[in-house]
Structures are given as structure tokens and as C-alpha cells.
Design a protein around this motif. Structure first.
Motif, PDB file in Angstrom:
ATOM      1  N   LYS A  36     -12.945   3.707  16.259  1.00  0.00           N
ATOM      2  CA  LYS A  36     -12.388   2.950  14.848  1.00  0.00           C
ATOM      3  C   LYS A  36     -13.002   3.592  13.691  1.00  0.00           C
ATOM      4  N   PHE A  37     -12.352   3.820  12.737  1.00  0.00           N
ATOM      5  CA  PHE A  37     -12.780   4.492  11.246  1.00  0.00           C
ATOM      6  C   PHE A  37     -12.285   3.421  10.506  1.00  0.00           C
ATOM      7  N   SER A  38     -12.696   3.826   9.103  1.00  0.00           N
ATOM      8  CA  SER A  38     -12.583   3.144   7.995  1.00  0.00           C
ATOM      9  C   SER A  38     -11.170   2.822   7.572  1.00  0.00           C
ATOM     10  N   SER A  39     -10.795   1.807   6.974  1.00  0.00           N
ATOM     11  CA  SER A  39      -9.501   1.411   6.550  1.00  0.00           C
ATOM     12  C   SER A  39      -9.049   2.065   4.962  1.00  0.00           C
ATOM     13  N   ASN A  40      -7.519   2.362   5.019  1.00  0.00           N
ATOM     14  CA  ASN A  40      -7.208   2.807   3.916  1.00  0.00           C
ATOM     15  C   ASN A  40      -6.667   1.456   3.273  1.00  0.00           C
ATOM     16  N   LYS A  41      -5.794   1.560   2.022  1.00  0.00           N
ATOM     17  CA  LYS A  41      -5.558   0.532   1.206  1.00  0.00           C
ATOM     18  C   LYS A  41      -4.074   0.340   0.992  1.00  0.00           C
ATOM     19  N   ILE A  42      -3.298   1.550   1.276  1.00  0.00           N
ATOM     20  CA  ILE A  42      -1.997   1.617   0.970  1.00  0.00           C
ATOM     21  C   ILE A  42      -1.079   1.595   2.375  1.00  0.00           C
ATOM     22  N   TYR A  43       0.072   0.615   2.561  1.00  0.00           N
ATOM     23  CA  TYR A  43       0.734   0.950   3.695  1.00  0.00           C
ATOM     24  C   TYR A  43       1.415   2.115   3.633  1.00  0.00           C
ATOM     25  N   ARG A  44       1.208   2.913   4.991  1.00  0.00           N
ATOM     26  CA  ARG A  44       1.864   4.196   5.240  1.00  0.00           C
ATOM     27  C   ARG A  44       2.599   3.981   6.419  1.00  0.00           C
ATOM     28  N   GLY A  45       3.958   3.667   6.116  1.00  0.00           N
ATOM     29  CA  GLY A  45       4.930   3.587   7.141  1.00  0.00           C
ATOM     30  C   GLY A  45       6.125   4.490   7.214  1.00  0.00           C
ATOM     31  N   TYR A  46       7.308   4.295   7.205  1.00  0.00           N
ATOM     32  CA  TYR A  46       8.128   4.986   7.095  1.00  0.00           C
ATOM     33  C   TYR A  46       8.286   5.870   5.837  1.00  0.00           C
ATOM     34  N   HIS A  47       8.581   7.288   6.116  1.00  0.00           N
ATOM     35  CA  HIS A  47       8.456   8.317   5.117  1.00  0.00           C
ATOM     36  C   HIS A  47       6.835   8.537   4.499  1.00  0.00           C
ATOM     37  N   SER A  48       6.114   8.465   5.370  1.00  0.00           N
ATOM     38  CA  SER A  48       4.658   8.667   5.055  1.00  0.00           C
ATOM     39  C   SER A  48       4.381   9.894   5.733  1.00  0.00           C
TER      40      SER A  48
END
Length: 465
Positions: free
Chosen positions: A309-321
Motif C-alpha cells: 500500500k502506498f500513499s493516497s491521491n486526492k482526486i477521484y480517478r474513475g471512468y475516463h481517467s
């Protein structure tokens, strides 16, 4: 919501580090690393009619590129041997594809229109072949389930199309297709039924080994050293992972260690040290469930079959990411539906000391040859990898592949053995990385794998599947 509060308190050398969000003018729904290290990207829906953008990681500057002249949203894309990007199909409306095709030249920033394909293609996949041609498969024509069933081969030398009329098959859109070491193309999913495509002549399909899980829709698959790894996907999403070795006489799928959290709509990026970074996605049921975002970054090590497990990002990256490996070893995570920004992840290896230096390396490398890489760090090099420059959309990178190269150490240099043939390394641009004993990679050196004639002994293939 899946967070990683304990991991975020750890040092970057253990969990990596996400940088501040970069605001962009459009969503990076389609993203390709250019041979010069810049990123060309274009957007979703009507943004596909507008100018693509080019982002420079060194300066953070974004510039506009010329328009293609039609809507390139929902196209397929992969690189040719000369570094031009082949863009196939496009968007007329949802599930309605265009027959258009174009070449984008990253060196001049210009487009060249090609002859139209045999019909529309919305969500096709491109796969580069050993001789530098490209196979284009699937894509919808005029409505849900109306798939273009005739694969087409783009003949790079003449800029023309050849229909594979004896290979008619209904293949789901954006199929996970890979060039295998035997020179055939392997359709790995997203369903359990897999297929081999022989691109010779007018083409033929042959049944492949069934995968183990059900449908892995919107799950990424990657190619590394002859193996295809399929990670998550499905609805409801799964955390399971399975792998098949295409380089053995009787390939079969096997489960690997699962991720710590189930995901779909995520991205998988090959790293210089031979690991796989997984970013973004949703853990919730449904097509693109933003109420169940996965921010936790995870890394799979095929050598140990373990996830970290690594650090978390802040923006939801779903469909079209999208996600791309950059030459400096960072990973760009960008896009998402109506998400006009990007984030940069620095893996832990960038916090573990000085990186190796590549003083010089050849610009062109022929399969089956050996070549010299000058480096003052020769004694401390542990691994040498080639990673084809990425070209990603909709949770699938049609161009990236990782190859681990044999080498011997010398005084101030290493001698590297190139991939044996173009089945293993299709022609085009790759990033060459030297990795030291601490797992720290060099800056990626762009090298071009050239085309070796099929008559050459180094181009011999494995037995048929």
C-alpha cells in the motif's frame, strides 16, 4: 470511500508521494507519452473536436496542438515504428463510431489524414505488429452491440488498410489485445473466453485458454516479459488478479495475490523496477460509482507476488481517467469524467538515494543484438528494463509493455542484450532504464527498437499455441 490514513503518515521512501493537483483545460481522457518525453492528451465528448494539448513535465507548461478535423474521443491509439501515433475511429455519438483514421506526428505537431477504415469504430483497440503494421480490432458502428467484426491491418509502408475477411468475430470494445512471443495476437478479455488471432493472410481466430474470473470489464491488463496480468475490474468489482504466461508451450491462467481493495475503472502502470502501480478506480457497484472512490495507491511485485500500500491521491480517478509513466520515473494520473486536472506520483524509489546515470546509449537498437550503455554506476546496476511508451484510455494502455534485459557489467559501462526479436519487442520507441541495487531507476533514455526482417534467425517464433 477507501483511504489510507496510516500509510499517509509514513515516509515517502516507504509509500511514495503525491504532488499538488494541476488544473488543466480539458480532461486527459486519452493520453500518450511522446518520444520527447512530453505528454499529448485529448478530451472527452465535444472536447474531442477541439485541440489536443501537450504537457511538458519539465516546465509544467501546456500548449495547444492542431485539431484532427473530426471528433477523436473514443478512438484507439498506438505508436508506429517511427514514433507517429496512429489514431483510429472516433465519436459520432455514444456507441456510434467514425471510420476516420489519422497519424499524429509528435516531432512536427501535425496530423495526416489516412484513408477511412472499413466502417465506424467507437472504442477500438490498436496493437502494433512485429513488422510495424498495426491491427485494429472491434469498436461499435451504429448502436449498442453493433460491433465492427472485421479486423483491419494498417499497412505502415503504404498507409493503406487490409481487411482480415476470414477473421470475422464479434469482439467487445477496447479489447485487451497483446502481441505474443509467437507472433500471434492474444485477446485476453474482458470475458473468460480468450482467443488467438493469426494476422497472416486474411486472418484466423483460434480458441485460447479460459481465464478464471468472470467478466473483468473496465479492468486494466498489462504485458510484462511475456506474461499478461489482468487486475480487478468487473461489476461488482473484484480485487482478484490473474496472470497467463504466453511464452510457454501450454499457457494457462493462474490467480495471483489480490489487491487490498476491489476496483474497476482504475489504471495499471508498468514501472522501471519491474513492478506494477495501480491507481484510482471505484470499489462500488455500477458503471462509475464516484460514491465509492479508491484513493489508495497499490504496487504489485511479480517477484514476490505481494502488494504494498502506498500513499493516497486526492482526486477521484474513475471512468475516463488515465495514467502514464514519465521518463523521470514519476507517474502521471489525470482525467476522469468532467475532471480537468492531473496529479503526479513519485514512487518510493525516488526517495532512496542518488539515481544511476546513463552517460550514453544508442538511439537505435536492433533485436537480437548487443549494445553498450555508458554509466559511471555500472558496478551497482541490478536490473535493466525497456518499457514501451504508453498510450492509454479507458483503463487500458494499448502500447506499454515491459521487457527485462540481460546484461554484463564492465568498467564504466554495461553490455546489454537486446530483445531477441520483434515479436518480443515490436518496433518503436521505448524507455531504457538502469536500476541500481537500491531499486532506484535512472532517467529513462529513449531508444528506438528497429525492425528485423522475418527471415532473420533472430526473428524465429515459438511453436503455435
Amino acid at each position: 470511500m477507501v483511504l489510507a490514513a496510516p500509510a499517509q503518515a509514513q515516509a515517502p521512501a516507504e509509500v511514495g508521494q503525491w504532488a499538488s493537483t494541476m488544473n488543466w483545460p480539458i480532461s486527459a481522457t486519452h493520453a500518450s507519452l511522446q518520444p520527447d518525453g512530453k505528454v499529448m492528451f485529448f478530451g472527452e465528448f465535444d472536447d474531442g473536436l477541439g485541440p489536443p494539448r501537450r504537457w511538458d513535465p519539465a516546465t509544467n507548461a501546456i500548449s495547444s496542438l492542431p485539431v484532427a478535423g473530426y471528433n477523436i474521443f473514443c478512438a484507439g491509439h498506438s505508436y508506429l515504428a517511427d514514433g507517429k501515433l496512429l489514431v483510429t475511429g472516433g465519436h459520432l455519438a455514444s456507441h456510434e463510431g467514425l471510420a476516420d483514421a489519422s497519424l499524429f506526428d509528435p516531432f512536427t505537431g501535425t496530423w495526416t489524414r489516412l484513408p477511412d477504415m472499413n466502417d465506424g469504430r467507437w472504442y477500438p483497440s490498436n496493437t502494433t505488429l512485429p513488422n510495424g503494421d498495426v491491427m485494429v480490432i472491434s469498436g461499435e458502428i451504429d448502436g449498442v452491440g453493433d460491433f465492427n467484426e472485421i479486423p483491419q491491418r494498417y499497412i505502415a509502408a503504404t498507409k493503406t488498410w487490409k481487411n482480415l475477411t476470414t477473421a470475422k468475430e464479434e469482439i467487445p470494445y477496447y479489447p485487451r489485445m497483446f502481441l505474443a512471443p509467437n507472433g500471434k495476437l492474444y485477446f485476453a478479455g474482458p470475458g473468460r473466453e480468450t482467443l488467438w488471432l493469426d494476422p497472416a493472410g486474411t486472418g484466423s481466430w483460434k480458441a485460447g485458454p479460459k481465464s478464471l474470473f468472470g467478466k473483468r470489464t473496465y479492468g486494466p491488463a498489462v504485458y510484462m516479459d511475456g506474461k499478461v496480468v489482468f487486475i480487478g475490474g468487473g461489476d461488482p468489482p473484484t480485487a482478484t488478479v490473474e496472470m497467463i504466461d504466453l511464452a510457454v508451450a501450454a499457457p494457462k491462467w493462474q490467480y495471483m495475490a489480490p489487491m487490498s481493495v476491489k476496483r474497476r475503472q482504475h489504471n495499471a502502470t508498468l514501472l522501471p523496477d519491474g513492478t506494477v502501480l495501480v491507481t484510482g478506480g471505484s470499489s462500488g457497484n455500477g458503471f462509475d460509482n464516484a460514491k465509492k472512490p479508491v484513493f489508495l495507491t497499490e504496487l504489485w511485485d511479480p517477484g514476490t507476488n505481494k502488494w504494498t500500500k502506498f500513499s493516497s491521491n486526492k482526486i477521484y480517478r474513475g471512468y475516463h481517467s488515465t495514467a502514464l509513466l514519465l521518463p523521470d520515473g514519476r507517474v502521471l494520473g489525470a482525467g476522469g469524467k468532467n475532471t480537468k486536472n492531473g496529479e503526479l506520483f513519485s514512487p518510493p524509489y525516488l526517495f532512496k538515494g542518488a539515481r544511476p546515470t546513463v552517460s550514453s546509449a544508442p538511439g537505435d537498437v536492433a533485436p537480437g543484438s548487443t549494445f553498450t550503455v555508458s554509466t559511471p554506476d555500472a558496478a551497482r546496476i541490478k536490473k535493466v528494463t525497456l518499457i514501451a511508451i504508453g498510450s492509454v484510455t479507458h483503463a487500458f494502455d494499448m502500447n506499454q509493455r515491459l521487457l527485462t534485459l540481460n546484461f554484463t557489467k564492465g568498467n564504466g559501462s554495461i553490455t546489454v542484450t537486446a530483445p531477441s526479436n520483434n515479436n518480443v519487442a515490436p518496433p518503436g520507441y521505448y524507455q531504457l532504464f538502469l536500476v541500481n541495487e537500491q531499486g532506484v531507476p535512472s532517467i529513462g533514455k529513449m531508444v528506438k527498437i528497429t525492425i528485423v526482417s522475418a527471415s532473420s534467425p533472430s526473428a524465429a517464433t515459438l511453436p503455435d499455441p
